[in-house]
Design a protein around this motif. Structure first.
Motif, PDB file in Angstrom:
ATOM      1  N   MET A 187       0.840  -1.192   0.000  1.00  0.00           N
ATOM      2  CA  MET A 187       0.000   0.000   0.000  1.00  0.00           C
ATOM      3  C   MET A 187       0.880   1.248   0.000  1.00  0.00           C
ATOM      4  SD  MET A 187      -3.078   1.262   2.370  1.00  0.00           S
ATOM      5  CE  MET A 187      -4.206   1.883   1.174  1.00  0.00           C
ATOM      6  N   ARG A 188       0.385   2.242  -0.693  1.00  0.00           N
ATOM      7  CA  ARG A 188       1.084   3.538  -0.705  1.00  0.00           C
ATOM      8  C   ARG A 188       1.034   4.148   0.689  1.00  0.00           C
ATOM      9  NH1 ARG A 188      -1.810   6.174  -5.946  1.00  0.00           N
ATOM     10  NH2 ARG A 188      -3.572   6.055  -4.547  1.00  0.00           N
ATOM     11  N   ARG A 189       2.087   4.903   1.009  1.00  0.00           N
ATOM     12  CA  ARG A 189       2.169   5.558   2.314  1.00  0.00           C
ATOM     13  C   ARG A 189       2.441   7.041   2.107  1.00  0.00           C
ATOM     14  NH1 ARG A 189       2.860   2.328   6.808  1.00  0.00           N
ATOM     15  NH2 ARG A 189       2.977   0.131   6.356  1.00  0.00           N
ATOM     16  N   GLY A 190       2.042   7.842   3.082  1.00  0.00           N
ATOM     17  CA  GLY A 190       2.321   9.266   3.049  1.00  0.00           C
ATOM     18  C   GLY A 190       2.283   9.829   4.454  1.00  0.00           C
ATOM     19  N   GLN A 225       2.923  10.796  -8.770  1.00  0.00           N
ATOM     20  CA  GLN A 225       4.358  10.791  -9.064  1.00  0.00           C
ATOM     21  C   GLN A 225       5.179  10.665  -7.781  1.00  0.00           C
ATOM     22  OE1 GLN A 225       5.770  14.223 -11.200  1.00  0.00           O
ATOM     23  NE2 GLN A 225       7.734  13.265 -11.660  1.00  0.00           N
ATOM     24  N   ALA A 226       4.725  11.321  -6.722  1.00  0.00           N
ATOM     25  CA  ALA A 226       5.477  11.328  -5.459  1.00  0.00           C
ATOM     26  C   ALA A 226       5.539   9.953  -4.803  1.00  0.00           C
ATOM     27  CB  ALA A 226       4.887  12.349  -4.500  1.00  0.00           C
ATOM     28  N   VAL A 227       4.547   9.092  -5.031  1.00  0.00           N
ATOM     29  CA  VAL A 227       4.537   7.769  -4.399  1.00  0.00           C
ATOM     30  C   VAL A 227       5.172   6.687  -5.273  1.00  0.00           C
ATOM     31  CG1 VAL A 227       2.546   8.270  -2.935  1.00  0.00           C
ATOM     32  CG2 VAL A 227       2.179   7.193  -5.162  1.00  0.00           C
ATOM     33  N   GLU A 228       5.637   7.043  -6.459  1.00  0.00           N
ATOM     34  CA  GLU A 228       6.268   6.049  -7.337  1.00  0.00           C
ATOM     35  C   GLU A 228       7.484   5.433  -6.658  1.00  0.00           C
ATOM     36  OE1 GLU A 228       7.223   7.987 -11.019  1.00  0.00           O
ATOM     37  OE2 GLU A 228       5.147   7.972 -11.706  1.00  0.00           O
ATOM     38  N   ASP A 229       7.759   4.184  -7.007  1.00  0.00           N
ATOM     39  CA  ASP A 229       8.943   3.470  -6.540  1.00  0.00           C
ATOM     40  C   ASP A 229       9.023   3.379  -5.019  1.00  0.00           C
ATOM     41  OD1 ASP A 229       9.772   3.184  -9.236  1.00  0.00           O
ATOM     42  OD2 ASP A 229      10.702   5.177  -9.166  1.00  0.00           O
ATOM     43  N   GLY A 230       7.864   3.347  -4.345  1.00  0.00           N
ATOM     44  CA  GLY A 230       7.848   3.177  -2.901  1.00  0.00           C
ATOM     45  C   GLY A 230       8.200   4.409  -2.090  1.00  0.00           C
ATOM     46  N   ARG A 231       8.263   5.554  -2.764  1.00  0.00           N
ATOM     47  CA  ARG A 231       8.566   6.780  -2.017  1.00  0.00           C
ATOM     48  C   ARG A 231       7.396   7.143  -1.103  1.00  0.00           C
ATOM     49  NH1 ARG A 231      10.755   9.474  -7.311  1.00  0.00           N
ATOM     50  NH2 ARG A 231       8.526   9.527  -7.577  1.00  0.00           N
ATOM     51  N   VAL A 232       7.704   7.894  -0.054  1.00  0.00           N
ATOM     52  CA  VAL A 232       6.703   8.326   0.926  1.00  0.00           C
ATOM     53  C   VAL A 232       6.679   9.848   0.933  1.00  0.00           C
ATOM     54  CG1 VAL A 232       6.005   8.238   3.352  1.00  0.00           C
ATOM     55  CG2 VAL A 232       7.191   6.262   2.323  1.00  0.00           C
ATOM     56  N   PRO A 256      -6.004   7.687  -1.839  1.00  0.00           N
ATOM     57  CA  PRO A 256      -5.851   6.454  -1.069  1.00  0.00           C
ATOM     58  C   PRO A 256      -4.383   6.137  -0.778  1.00  0.00           C
ATOM     59  CG  PRO A 256      -7.302   6.112  -2.959  1.00  0.00           C
ATOM     60  CD  PRO A 256      -6.668   7.463  -3.126  1.00  0.00           C
ATOM     61  N   ALA A 257      -4.081   6.101   0.510  1.00  0.00           N
ATOM     62  CA  ALA A 257      -2.748   5.747   0.988  1.00  0.00           C
ATOM     63  C   ALA A 257      -2.852   5.557   2.496  1.00  0.00           C
ATOM     64  CB  ALA A 257      -1.734   6.859   0.669  1.00  0.00           C
ATOM     65  N   HIS A 258      -1.841   4.968   3.075  1.00  0.00           N
ATOM     66  CA  HIS A 258      -1.740   4.903   4.534  1.00  0.00           C
ATOM     67  C   HIS A 258      -1.088   6.205   4.972  1.00  0.00           C
ATOM     68  CE1 HIS A 258      -0.899   3.793   8.590  1.00  0.00           C
ATOM     69  NE2 HIS A 258       0.411   3.839   8.390  1.00  0.00           N
ATOM     70  N   TRP A 259      -1.903   7.124   5.486  1.00  0.00           N
ATOM     71  CA  TRP A 259      -1.422   8.452   5.874  1.00  0.00           C
ATOM     72  C   TRP A 259      -1.118   8.492   7.360  1.00  0.00           C
ATOM     73  CZ3 TRP A 259       0.015  11.942   2.455  1.00  0.00           C
ATOM     74  CH2 TRP A 259      -0.524  11.877   1.158  1.00  0.00           C
ATOM     75  N   VAL A 260       0.044   8.973   7.702  1.00  0.00           N
ATOM     76  CA  VAL A 260       0.406   9.243   9.088  1.00  0.00           C
ATOM     77  C   VAL A 260       0.225  10.733   9.296  1.00  0.00           C
ATOM     78  CG1 VAL A 260       2.277   9.244  10.786  1.00  0.00           C
ATOM     79  CG2 VAL A 260       1.984   7.275   9.244  1.00  0.00           C
ATOM     80  N   THR A 318       2.962   1.015  11.936  1.00  0.00           N
ATOM     81  CA  THR A 318       1.513   1.066  11.996  1.00  0.00           C
ATOM     82  C   THR A 318       0.889   0.452  10.765  1.00  0.00           C
ATOM     83  OG1 THR A 318       1.445   3.288  11.050  1.00  0.00           O
ATOM     84  CG2 THR A 318       1.417   3.117  13.456  1.00  0.00           C
ATOM     85  N   SER A 319      -0.307  -0.045  10.971  1.00  0.00           N
ATOM     86  CA  SER A 319      -1.092  -0.612   9.879  1.00  0.00           C
ATOM     87  C   SER A 319      -1.984   0.485   9.319  1.00  0.00           C
ATOM     88  CB  SER A 319      -1.962  -1.766  10.379  1.00  0.00           C
ATOM     89  OG  SER A 319      -1.145  -2.768  10.916  1.00  0.00           O
TER      90      SER A 319
END
Length: 186
Positions: A1-4, A82-89, A108-112, A182-183
């Motif tokens: 899942m994408r993260r941010g 573009q910012a989440v490409e290649d596993g970037r956060v 949609p992303a796992h936002w902290v 965190t999940s």
């Protein structure tokens, strides 16, 4: 899942400084450069035009827009994609609760979610130190941020950091620990 990560707080609370500390901890963390239409500071932004903004709006790609300091600032879907490409956060800087809500709901992303806070006196001291020429406007924005936060007493934060009392590297480490452990919210 994408993260941010969303760093929310008043001007000069340490969003840039803590983002720099995060990028030093792990190269996957990247500042999300909001699209800026206007003048003034360009570092940390993707400078855009009213035509670009209109095209994004026509496609439904404006996630959040705010007007402050005589400029327009935009969080856009193509930019976040573009910012989440290649596993970037991506680390998104915001000073409005509605912006935080829109970003975390519409992308949609796992936002902290991190609340960074400092006293108004600290903003008054830090603002000119970082080169702001409009400290009075920054102090007005501090007041607006405090009022905005007060109208959202149930806001959910994974972390609250008093940047008057917490070193940037310590704050970054605490954020990194949360991102890693965190999940995603259900």
């Amino acid at each position: 899942m994408r993260r941010g990560i969303v760093l929310y707080g008043p001007p000069a609370a340490g969003k840039d400084t803590i983002t720099t500390a995060l990028t030093e901890l792990d190269a996957r963390y990247v500042l999300f450069p909001r699209l800026k239409i206007g003048t003034g500071k360009t570092e940390g932004y993707r400078m855009g035009t009213p035509e670009q903004l209109a095209a994004l709006g026509a496609r439904g790609d404006v996630i959040y827009r705010n007007d402050r300091y005589g400029n327009i600032y935009v969080v856009d879907r193509p930019g976040l994609d573009q910012a989440v490409e290649d596993g970037r956060v991506p680390v998104v800087h915001l000073g409005q609760m509605v912006g935080m809500e829109q970003v975390t709901v519409l992308f949609p992303a796992h936002w902290v979610r991190v609340l960074l806070w400092c006293s108004k006196e600290t903003t008054a001291r830090r603002s000119p130190q970082r080169g702001d020429t409009d400290t009075a406007a920054r102090l007005a924005a501090w007041d607006a941020t405090q009022a905005d936060l007060a109208t959202h007493p149930r806001a959910q934060w994974e972390l609250r950091v008093d940047t008057d009392a917490t070193a940037p590297l310590e704050a970054a480490q605490r954020i990194d620990d949360i991102v890693r452990t965190t999940s995603p919210r259900s």
